[in-house]
Design an enzyme around this catalytic site. Structure first.
Site, PDB file in Angstrom:
ATOM      1  N   THR A   1       0.843  -1.514  -0.523  1.00 31.25           N
ATOM      2  CA  THR A   1      -0.295  -0.143  -0.194  1.00 31.25           C
ATOM      3  C   THR A   1       1.047   1.532   0.306  1.00 31.25           C
ATOM      4  OG1 THR A   1      -1.730  -0.964   1.057  1.00 31.25           O
ATOM      5  CG2 THR A   1      -1.906   1.046   0.696  1.00 31.25           C
TER       6      THR A   1
ATOM      7  N   TYR B   1       5.210 -12.845   4.376  1.00 36.11           N
ATOM      8  CA  TYR B   1       4.179 -12.358   3.954  1.00 36.11           C
ATOM      9  C   TYR B   1       3.638 -12.382   2.232  1.00 36.11           C
ATOM     10  CZ  TYR B   1       1.667  -7.669   1.359  1.00 36.11           C
ATOM     11  OH  TYR B   1       0.934  -7.062   0.294  1.00 36.11           O
TER      12      TYR B   1
ATOM     13  N   LYS C   1       1.836 -12.388   6.988  1.00 33.82           N
ATOM     14  CA  LYS C   1       0.656 -11.829   6.906  1.00 33.82           C
ATOM     15  C   LYS C   1       0.181 -12.475   5.583  1.00 33.82           C
ATOM     16  CE  LYS C   1      -0.498  -7.309   4.796  1.00 33.82           C
ATOM     17  NZ  LYS C   1      -0.965  -6.357   3.520  1.00 33.82           N
TER      18      LYS C   1
ATOM     19  N   VAL D   1      -3.402  -6.861   8.888  1.00 29.42           N
ATOM     20  CA  VAL D   1      -2.810  -5.655   7.803  1.00 29.42           C
ATOM     21  C   VAL D   1      -3.727  -5.647   7.225  1.00 29.42           C
ATOM     22  CG1 VAL D   1      -0.802  -5.061   7.149  1.00 29.42           C
ATOM     23  CG2 VAL D   1      -0.692  -6.550   8.549  1.00 29.42           C
TER      24      VAL D   1
END
Length: 295
Positions: free
Chosen positions: A48, A136, A164, A207
């Site tokens: 992001t 991730y 994540k 998250v």
């Protein structure tokens, strides 16, 4: 290692000036907006945060400003993402020198490493930093997967403390949880529409990119769930869904940046070619945010 990722951790956008430079005042404003809204951590320079567009100096600047403004009020997780293991370690060392609390490391992208190579990639990172690491997996974006069995192997490494999961596949999330349930390892949901479901399975938090714009609603999902208010948590999950679905109005993360502008936090536009929303798209987003009682 005692560090445990938990709660709602927004992967922050990177505020930019019209000239494409880091907008420090806007970044500081965003930090305080999120902390004041009750988030449990901050996660700069992730997907992001347009990590792929930042130089190492800009990467360092975002971390240093975020840490300075946070002043230890919540943990700061740094996204360290690179195609090569060498590049990954270099970013991790910059982040560690800056003073972050933990690292979040995405799989390589563009390449198609096998699971043994994925394991070696993250094992090398763990050997070259003293910080806790959250793996991730964002296979929809990278095309590269961290198989549940590989995550379970990596969970044996002391400073790899969680993952994540942004696959959007609840079977994958469940398998991460099942295979690591007796280890010191946490699973954080990375798909905003599945936070409540993941908490029901045993995830430790999320998250959540929508938490940039709607932090109080996302925090409500977690806090109400932890308080035993499942109906309230589910309703908060339903309430945030239209914002997440609205991401298709523009090229990620332009909808998030447009939403923050509507809230009065001008974080600028995304790096080209992810251009800003049109007036019509902004109007549609505004309508959604009004219905969510954000504005």
């Amino acid at each position: 290692m005692d560090f445990k990722p938990y709660g709602i951790v927004p992967p922050m956008v990177t505020p930019l000036t019209d000239e494409g430079k880091i907008n420090e005042p806007a970044l500081r404003k965003l930090v305080n907006f999120l902390i004041d809204s009750g988030v449990h951590g901050l996660f700069p320079v992730g997907t992001t945060g347009e990590f792929y567009a930042l130089s190492n100096d800009e990467f360092r600047q975002v971390l240093e400003v975020t840490l300075d403004e946070t002043r230890g009020r919540v943990p700061v997780y740094a996204g360290v993402n690179h195609i090569t293991t060498r590049g990954l370690i270099e970013l991790a060392q910059i982040a560690e020198a800056a003073g972050v609390d933990a690292l979040s490391a995405l799989t390589p992208m563009f390449l198609t490493p096998n699971q043994n190579q994925i394991y070696a990639h993250f094992e090398s990172l763990a050997k070259n930093t003293g910080l806790p690491i959250i793996l991730y997996n964002n296979k929809p974006k990278t095309g590269v997967d961290i198989a549940p069995a590989t995550a379970a192997r990596l969970a044996e490494i002391d400073n790899i403390v969680g993952i994540k999961d942004s696959t959007g596949d609840m079977t994958t999330t469940e398998e991460y949880l099942r295979l690591t349930r007796n280890k010191n390892f946490s699973v954080m949901m990375g798909r905003d529409t599945l936070i409540y479901a993941a908490l029901c399975y045993g995830a430790s938090g999320a998250v959540a990119s929508c938490a940039n714009v709607a932090p109080k609603i996302i925090v409500d999902i977690y806090n109400k769930f932890m308080a035993g208010d499942h109906e309230g948590a589910r309703e908060a999950q339903f309430k945030v869904a239209p914002l997440r679905i609205a991401y298709n109005l523009g090229t990620f993360p332009s909808v998030i940046k447009a939403g923050l502008k509507l809230l009065g936090i001008d974080v600028g536009n995304c790096f080209d070619p992810s251009g800003p929303l049109t007036d019509e798209e902004t109007s549609q987003l505004r309508k959604i945010m009004v219905e969510m009682e954000l504005i």
